[in-house]
Motif scaffolding. Structure first.
Motif, PDB file in Angstrom:
ATOM      1  N   ALA A 149       0.778  -1.323  -0.046  1.00  0.00           N
ATOM      2  CA  ALA A 149      -0.052  -0.072   0.049  1.00  0.00           C
ATOM      3  C   ALA A 149       1.075   1.524   0.081  1.00  0.00           C
ATOM      4  O   ALA A 149       1.754   1.318   0.921  1.00  0.00           O
ATOM      5  N   ILE A 150       0.933   2.114  -1.091  1.00  0.00           N
ATOM      6  CA  ILE A 150       1.979   3.119  -1.277  1.00  0.00           C
ATOM      7  C   ILE A 150       1.022   4.445  -1.258  1.00  0.00           C
ATOM      8  O   ILE A 150       0.205   4.742  -2.199  1.00  0.00           O
ATOM      9  N   SER A 151       1.188   5.334  -0.312  1.00  0.00           N
ATOM     10  CA  SER A 151       0.356   6.410   0.049  1.00  0.00           C
ATOM     11  C   SER A 151       1.250   7.352   0.882  1.00  0.00           C
ATOM     12  O   SER A 151       1.463   7.068   1.857  1.00  0.00           O
ATOM     13  N   MET A 152       1.453   8.532   0.125  1.00  0.00           N
ATOM     14  CA  MET A 152       2.333   9.677   0.876  1.00  0.00           C
ATOM     15  C   MET A 152       1.463  10.056   2.134  1.00  0.00           C
ATOM     16  O   MET A 152       2.048  10.048   3.287  1.00  0.00           O
ATOM     17  N   SER A 153       0.209  10.391   2.053  1.00  0.00           N
ATOM     18  CA  SER A 153      -0.424  10.961   3.229  1.00  0.00           C
ATOM     19  C   SER A 153      -1.025   9.676   3.942  1.00  0.00           C
ATOM     20  O   SER A 153      -1.181  10.076   5.277  1.00  0.00           O
ATOM     21  N   GLY A 154      -1.209   8.460   3.606  1.00  0.00           N
ATOM     22  CA  GLY A 154      -1.563   7.346   4.309  1.00  0.00           C
ATOM     23  C   GLY A 154      -3.301   7.353   4.636  1.00  0.00           C
ATOM     24  O   GLY A 154      -3.687   6.784   5.361  1.00  0.00           O
ATOM     25  N   LYS A 155      -3.828   8.342   3.854  1.00  0.00           N
ATOM     26  CA  LYS A 155      -5.239   8.572   3.995  1.00  0.00           C
ATOM     27  C   LYS A 155      -6.061   8.319   2.663  1.00  0.00           C
ATOM     28  O   LYS A 155      -7.129   8.541   2.779  1.00  0.00           O
ATOM     29  N   THR A 156      -5.456   7.875   1.614  1.00  0.00           N
ATOM     30  CA  THR A 156      -6.219   7.819   0.219  1.00  0.00           C
ATOM     31  C   THR A 156      -7.205   6.630   0.357  1.00  0.00           C
ATOM     32  O   THR A 156      -6.561   5.424   0.783  1.00  0.00           O
ATOM     33  N   LYS A 157      -8.374   7.137   0.420  1.00  0.00           N
ATOM     34  CA  LYS A 157      -9.565   5.822   0.456  1.00  0.00           C
ATOM     35  C   LYS A 157      -9.300   4.595  -0.342  1.00  0.00           C
ATOM     36  O   LYS A 157      -9.468   3.623   0.275  1.00  0.00           O
ATOM     37  N   ASP A 158      -9.037   4.826  -1.501  1.00  0.00           N
ATOM     38  CA  ASP A 158      -8.823   3.549  -2.390  1.00  0.00           C
ATOM     39  C   ASP A 158      -7.785   2.611  -1.745  1.00  0.00           C
ATOM     40  O   ASP A 158      -7.835   1.477  -1.720  1.00  0.00           O
ATOM     41  N   VAL A 159      -6.761   3.179  -1.361  1.00  0.00           N
ATOM     42  CA  VAL A 159      -5.445   2.432  -0.920  1.00  0.00           C
ATOM     43  C   VAL A 159      -5.965   1.672   0.420  1.00  0.00           C
ATOM     44  O   VAL A 159      -5.880   0.593   0.632  1.00  0.00           O
ATOM     45  N   LEU A 160      -6.819   2.441   1.154  1.00  0.00           N
ATOM     46  CA  LEU A 160      -7.017   2.035   2.572  1.00  0.00           C
ATOM     47  C   LEU A 160      -8.107   0.832   2.486  1.00  0.00           C
ATOM     48  O   LEU A 160      -8.044  -0.121   3.104  1.00  0.00           O
ATOM     49  N   GLU A 161      -8.985   1.012   1.595  1.00  0.00           N
ATOM     50  CA  GLU A 161     -10.117  -0.125   1.339  1.00  0.00           C
ATOM     51  C   GLU A 161      -9.418  -1.110   0.610  1.00  0.00           C
ATOM     52  O   GLU A 161      -9.846  -2.422   1.208  1.00  0.00           O
TER      53      GLU A 161
END
Length: 282
Positions: free
Chosen positions: A184-196
């Motif tokens: 799971a790659i996300s700078m903010s760690g809040k991107t909904k698609d990545v989290l789901e």
């Protein structure tokens, strides 16, 4: 001057002699400190290592690692930031911008050791070595690192998946299990698609390795392994530049670590692929 450096300057008079020496050294060499250990800083400022820890607590920060991360964030977001919209008010020429981009990317990469935990990294290597399927996912600028991971680990013989399509992964994840890894790659760690998608993968028993900024984001809290990048640009920006470089650097390091571990067992396949590339050149 950044707020952290201002805080140090304002508190110099109330610090002990040893802590004051540390504060003065930091004010004079702020760009050097993120790359130092407590031993380095104590030696350069002429005090004991325990004084470094006391100094951090005296200015309201719990550890030297946290101090370095806060310093890195302030230096990159103020003195070196290129990707916020203030660039429109500057009069840099094209080559000046080239030099600044080179400097900012180099500085961002050099600060990764301040945010990346060695034990977490080594756990990630052990997990990948024993994995069967690897899924890489990121959106926006993070999709570049996700694709790079997919391409590199595919060369190592892994069953890898990468796609921009959220719904395609919804169809693939049910086939994941305890021997599989979701990146799971996300700078903010809040991107909904990545989290789901990462949560779905965890429900199927897969492990989630997060490549995300250090902090208390949902992804940081929920991932099985956290490979943390330093905060090197704001979330509201022209585009991902230094943050993307930190993600790519971690992917490169993982790839080389796994290649070294597999080594002899995959060399024949590497040579075979290389020979075909040469044969098919036009």
């Amino acid at each position: 001057m950044s707020s952290l450096l201002s805080r140090i300057e304002q508190n110099l008079s109330r610090l002990s002699d040893a802590e004051r020496k540390i504060g003065q050294y930091i004010l004079e060499h702020p760009n050097l400190v993120p790359h130092m250990t407590t031993k380095d800083l104590s030696k350069n400022s002429g005090v004991s290592e325990s004084s470094v820890i006391r100094f951090c607590k005296s200015i309201g920060i719990g550890s030297f690692k946290s101090f370095k991360l806060e310093l890195v964030k302030e230096l990159t977001l103020t003195e070196m930031n290129l990707t916020d919209f203030s660039i429109l008010h500057k009069k840099d020429g094209p080559y000046d911008l080239f030099q600044k981009v080179t400097y900012v990317n180099k500085s961002a990469i050099e600060t990764i050791p301040a945010s990346l935990d060695r034990k977490e990294y080594e756990k990630a290597i052990d997990l990948i070595l024993n994995a069967e399927k690897l899924v890489f996912y990121g959106v926006g600028g993070s999709a570049t690192a996700a694709f790079d991971g997919y391409y590199k680990f595919m060369r190592l013989g892994y069953h890898c998946t990468f796609t921009h399509d959220f719904h395609s992964l919804l169809s693939f994840i049910p086939y994941m299990g305890k021997n599989d890894v979701f990146f799971a790659i996300s700078m903010s760690g809040k991107t909904k698609d990545v989290l789901e998608l990462s949560r779905f993968a965890q429900r199927k028993g897969a492990k989630v390795i997060a490549i995300t900024n250090i902090g208390k984001s949902p992804l940081y809290k929920e991932a099985d392994i956290r490979l943390c990048t330093p905060v090197v640009e704001s979330d509201y920006r022209i585009g991902s530049i230094p943050s993307r470089m930190t993600q790519l650097t971690i992917i490169d390091a993982l790839y080389l670590s796994i290649f070294q571990a597999k080594g002899e067992s995959i060399l024949s396949q590497f040579h075979e692929a290389r020979n075909e590339v040469v044969r098919l050149r036009r």
